[in-house]
Design an enzyme around this catalytic site. Sequence first.
Site, PDB file in Angstrom:
ATOM      1  N   LYS A 121       1.205  -1.037  -0.220  1.00 54.39           N
ATOM      2  CA  LYS A 121       0.392   0.244   0.293  1.00 54.39           C
ATOM      3  C   LYS A 121       0.976   1.629   0.283  1.00 54.39           C
ATOM      4  CE  LYS A 121      -1.730   1.986   3.839  1.00 54.39           C
ATOM      5  NZ  LYS A 121      -3.082   1.735   4.908  1.00 54.39           N
ATOM      6  N   ASP A 139      -6.760   0.868   1.575  1.00 51.51           N
ATOM      7  CA  ASP A 139      -6.640   0.431   2.715  1.00 51.51           C
ATOM      8  C   ASP A 139      -8.316   0.654   3.020  1.00 51.51           C
ATOM      9  OD1 ASP A 139      -8.726   3.080   2.171  1.00 51.51           O
ATOM     10  OD2 ASP A 139      -7.220   4.884   3.465  1.00 51.51           O
TER      11      ASP A 139
END
Length: 253
Positions: A121, A139
């Site tokens: 991420k 997320d």
Amino acid sequence: MKSPPATRRIIETLAALYPGADTELHHRNAFELLVATMLSAQSTDARVNLVTPALFARYPDARALAAAAPAELEPQILSTGFFRQKSKALVTMAQILVRDHRGEVPADMEALTKLPGVGRKTANVVLGHALGVPGLPVDRHVLRVANRIGIAEGDDPVAVEAQLGARLPPSLWTLASDVQILHGRRICRPTKPLCDQCPVADDCLYFAALSRETRGTAPVARPKPTAARKYGSKAAVTTRAKTSVAAPARRRR
């Protein structure tokens, strides 16, 4: 799940709702964004933005940060949480950049995720926002919004990233993440989502199921428990947030 054309239309509709959508972490270059994103683990963008101006003034590049001692860094990042783990990861990350990449942030997923404290991420955030490489950060907000609408399905951020990436052109990957994050923060909240303000409510599986329940009719083709309805409760969202956003101590974000 929605078709690629429907997914693109939904993302473009959200993009119209959030013109100029971008990461809310303040940065001037890839190094600053990498540091800020690492600090944002288990913290908030707003909190990180309060810390980074003084931090970047003192450590403007990888070489300056590589020469710091973790103990020296700790009081400066204390308010972001997990400051001991983060300080060690930041200094080691900077040392590796100096040693292996001439002090520059590599524009490569594999190289980025080899850095301490950097998971997929974080790497996608830096690639997509600072290095001009398509990246789709997933997320807890993206997980919730994508599952509720029905443009992706599942708990695994990597799987959801792959599903969205397969339905969108690379040029829209970073934008798709940005608008879903903003939508998840402002309208498609974990509890009490503001569905009446959502421009894609007519496309949303969660809203459709909620409407059927409100009318008291038996749901037809009810969304699977692992998808849209799964993200309708606070407990489910909280659980997924804990599993998808890792703490920075020797774990990848």
